[in-house]
Scaffold this motif. Sequence first.
Motif, short mmCIF file in Angstrom:
data_model
loop_
_atom_site.label_atom_id
_atom_site.label_comp_id
_atom_site.label_asym_id
_atom_site.label_seq_id
_atom_site.Cartn_x
_atom_site.Cartn_y
_atom_site.Cartn_z
N MET A 199 0.84 -1.19 0.00
CA MET A 199 0.00 0.00 0.00
C MET A 199 0.88 1.24 0.00
O MET A 199 2.06 1.21 0.36
N GLU A 200 0.30 2.35 -0.42
CA GLU A 200 0.92 3.67 -0.34
C GLU A 200 0.27 4.41 0.83
O GLU A 200 -0.91 4.24 1.10
N TRP A 201 1.05 5.22 1.52
CA TRP A 201 0.47 5.98 2.63
C TRP A 201 1.05 7.38 2.66
O TRP A 201 2.10 7.65 2.09
N ARG A 202 0.32 8.27 3.32
CA ARG A 202 0.74 9.66 3.42
C ARG A 202 0.62 10.12 4.87
O ARG A 202 -0.06 9.50 5.68
N ALA A 203 1.28 11.22 5.17
CA ALA A 203 1.18 11.83 6.49
C ALA A 203 1.27 13.33 6.32
O ALA A 203 1.85 13.84 5.35
N PHE A 246 -5.51 8.86 6.88
CA PHE A 246 -6.27 7.61 6.73
C PHE A 246 -6.21 7.10 5.30
O PHE A 246 -6.34 7.85 4.34
N SER A 247 -6.01 5.80 5.17
CA SER A 247 -5.94 5.16 3.85
C SER A 247 -6.80 3.91 3.86
O SER A 247 -6.80 3.14 4.82
N GLN A 248 -7.55 3.73 2.78
CA GLN A 248 -8.36 2.52 2.66
C GLN A 248 -7.50 1.28 2.64
O GLN A 248 -7.89 0.22 3.13
N GLY A 249 -6.28 1.41 2.10
CA GLY A 249 -5.36 0.27 2.09
C GLY A 249 -5.00 -0.19 3.50
O GLY A 249 -4.84 -1.38 3.75
N TRP A 250 -4.88 0.76 4.42
CA TRP A 250 -4.57 0.43 5.80
C TRP A 250 -5.73 -0.34 6.44
O TRP A 250 -5.53 -1.28 7.21
N THR A 251 -6.94 0.06 6.12
CA THR A 251 -8.11 -0.64 6.64
C THR A 251 -8.16 -2.08 6.13
O THR A 251 -8.48 -3.01 6.87
N THR A 297 -5.28 -3.95 8.12
CA THR A 297 -5.35 -4.06 9.58
C THR A 297 -6.76 -4.10 10.16
O THR A 297 -6.93 -4.51 11.31
N GLY A 298 -7.73 -3.61 9.40
CA GLY A 298 -9.07 -3.52 9.93
C GLY A 298 -9.32 -2.23 10.68
O GLY A 298 -10.47 -1.93 11.07
N GLN A 299 -8.26 -1.42 10.90
CA GLN A 299 -8.45 -0.14 11.57
C GLN A 299 -9.18 0.83 10.64
O GLN A 299 -8.82 0.98 9.48
N ARG A 300 -10.17 1.52 11.20
CA ARG A 300 -10.92 2.51 10.44
C ARG A 300 -10.35 3.90 10.70
O ARG A 300 -9.41 4.06 11.48
N GLU A 301 -10.93 4.90 10.04
CA GLU A 301 -10.41 6.25 10.15
C GLU A 301 -10.36 6.72 11.60
O GLU A 301 -9.37 7.31 12.04
N ALA A 302 -11.41 6.47 12.36
CA ALA A 302 -11.44 6.92 13.75
C ALA A 302 -10.43 6.17 14.61
O ALA A 302 -10.04 6.65 15.68
N ASP A 303 -9.98 4.99 14.16
CA ASP A 303 -9.06 4.18 14.94
C ASP A 303 -7.61 4.64 14.84
O ASP A 303 -6.77 4.19 15.63
N VAL A 304 -7.29 5.48 13.85
CA VAL A 304 -5.88 5.85 13.63
C VAL A 304 -5.57 7.26 14.08
O VAL A 304 -4.45 7.73 13.90
#
Length: 363
Positions: free
Chosen positions: A173-177, A185-190, A193-200
């Motif tokens: 996945m690609e990610w940004r900060a 938040f990235s859909q690839g991270w979800t 890992t299953g973590q949603r936007e509110a989880d990160v």
Amino acid sequence: MKLFLETSAQADVGTSQDGDLSAAARKFSGVSSAHFLRLVEERGTTGFWTCDLATGQSSVSPGLLRVMGVETPQPFAIMDLINQVHPDDRLRCEDLWPLIRSGVPVNRSFRIIRGDRTVRWVEFRSEVVLDAEQRPARVIGLLQDVSQDHENRQALEESLGRYRALVGAVAAMEWRATASGEPVFSQGWTVLTGQREADVLNGSWVEAIHPEDRQAVIAAWKNAVSNLTPYEAYHRIRMTNGDYEWFLARAVPMLHSGRLHEWLGILIRQRGLKGIDPVNASADSLLTPMQIRAGRAMLQWTLEDLSQHSGVSISSIRRIEAEGERATRPASLNAIRQAFELEGLIFSDGNGVALQRAEGRRL
């Protein structure tokens, strides 16, 4: 051509007799719209036209003829333009004239075949002017050559396509900060890992990192953000099924006009890195405790330094450096070796280790 420019100038005089338009006319006293049209048309990519809907009589500016590739003035009708539309774009233009006659503004991009048989992309725009009874009476419009813009967009789309294909082939996945270091938040991270936007939010993304790796990951990320240096960390991530997998995380600061704009990074599954699986790494590629201690001494690295560069926790490095712990964690040993090699250390059989300068001379 004269008819079009004269009509524009006369329209200015007429509108200057009413309300706010009068103030606008006084502001540009002595300057007609024809002057502004000529200024725009000097670029050679824009032309104007007007048509009386009752009689069908049309007039065009010299710029429009240049865009169409017509060298000599001639009677003009909207159908003349439609007839020059590229065959592949004809279906998109069949309703132009019916829409205009019904009073609907039009904005279309399509290709035309110019008089010199070259193909150009143009943008066609029109507005309908109503009479005193609010019925469509006249249509005005412009034709602009947008070939360069279209080429630039196409080149950008191709470049982005190649970039996405490359990232997709290499990274999970690609990610940004943000510039301050807050991961976006990235859909690839979800998916991973299953973590949603509110989880990160507020640094909670580290909860998906293996507990033994979190300290090193946080330290390495803070160091990169503080010093604007490339970030690299080798750690385990908890997947949606609860299992942990090894990843190499990398990121670089993106600068705009010398100022940090954001961070751009990728996550690479361990087995995609040089074809080596840390879990099943060959014993020949692992380091001995003596080599690790010697490597730190040659680079003058503390335990914290090695942890930041390798992504291995300080407590794990202490255990690995202890005699008899050589093969405790092959994955961690492989990460430490890669960190050393990036700094120029080379290893040989047994306990051999040497520092090599960029020009290739050993120390």
